[in-house]
Design an enzyme around this catalytic site. Structure first.
Site, PDB file in Angstrom:
ATOM      1  N   LYS A  97      -3.848 -33.691  64.129  1.00 55.53           N
ATOM      2  CA  LYS A  97      -4.436 -34.984  63.785  1.00 55.53           C
ATOM      3  C   LYS A  97      -3.848 -36.070  64.686  1.00 55.53           C
ATOM      4  CE  LYS A  97      -5.724 -36.696  59.269  1.00 55.53           C
ATOM      5  NZ  LYS A  97      -5.236 -36.915  57.922  1.00 55.53           N
ATOM      6  N   LEU A  98      -4.742 -36.839  65.296  1.00 56.49           N
ATOM      7  CA  LEU A  98      -4.320 -37.894  66.227  1.00 56.49           C
ATOM      8  C   LEU A  98      -5.046 -39.188  65.864  1.00 56.49           C
ATOM      9  CD1 LEU A  98      -5.116 -35.644  69.257  1.00 56.49           C
ATOM     10  CD2 LEU A  98      -2.794 -36.480  68.842  1.00 56.49           C
TER      11      LEU A  98
END
Ligand code: E4P
Length: 227
Positions: A97-98
């Site tokens: 997740k970014l």
């Protein structure tokens, strides 16, 4: 309206994935029969010691076969890529997740090229979603509840992104996130979100209905009358 039907028909064969927005193993195990994956974020993980994070994610990955989103803490491109690669090694089904920032989007591109699945989080606009898709994101997560909290229409954003991705032929999946109520769940399904993540409390509300409870009570009473 016709446009909505076209989008819905094009997504006909792809049922919406359902993720649990949690890291508690007992909750994940309780609902494992109808969840396709799990999403976490730094706030959810902050309930656990940093040194326990990797082992917790490994345990979660044993319970669910689908994607388990784990967010990077770094905010700079090089660190994000390094951390993302490290996270991806915890388990085969981990999705990195970014955030939808310049560094996050660049890191998404770098990790996508390496074949690492990504989930672009903290998405609050179609423009951010468009760039996430351009960078090869596996998922992009529009935050419905936080948009609603700030006077915007969160589900409208989900609908807009679904239509843009369809019009442009992007394969990035729209993951409805920051879900606060059943209306968010139903609206996301109606507008063709590919996936939705919800906290255990909302998932519980999906199967609970006072008329079901009442009906069961009545059936039980009738059974007793015949004894
Ligand atoms: C999504 O991946 C996030 O973890 C989550 O949905 C955020 O929800 P919140 O706005 O209720 O914190």
């Amino acid at each position: 309206m016709i446009w909505r039907i076209v989008v819905a028909l094009s997504l006909w064969n792809e049922a919406m994935e359902l993720f649990l927005d949690a890291a508690e193993l007992d909750e994940i195990t309780r609902y494992k029969d109808f969840i396709d994956g799990v999403t976490t974020n730094p706030s959810i993980m902050s309930k656990y010691k940093l040194s326990e994070h990797d082992s917790l994610i490994k345990e979660i990955c044993k319970v669910v076969a689908g994607p388990v989103s784990v967010e990077v803490i770094s905010q700079k491109y090089d660190d994000m890529v390094r951390e993302g690669q490290k996270i991806s090694k915890i388990c085969a089904n981990v999705c990195v997740k970014l955030p939808c920032t310049l560094d996050g989007l660049r890191a998404c591109r770098a990790l996508s090229i390496k074949g690492i699945p990504t989930n672009l989080t903290l998405c609050f606009s179609s423009a951010q979603a468009l760039l996430a898709a351009k960078c090869g994101a596996t998922y992009v997560s529009p935050f419905i509840g936080r948009l609603d909290d700030n006077g915007y229409d969160g589900t409208l954003l989900v609908e807009e992104i679904v239509e843009i991705f369809y019009a442009q032929g992007y394969e990035t999946k729209v993951l409805a996130a920051s879900v606060r109520n059943l209306q968010h769940v139903i609206q996301s399904a109606l507008v063709g979100a590919s996936a939705i993540t919800m906290p255990p409390m909302i998932l519980k509300q999906c199967f609970q209905h006072h008329l079901t409870t009442l009906g069961l009570e009545r059936f039980a009473e009738d059974v007793q009358k015949n004894k």
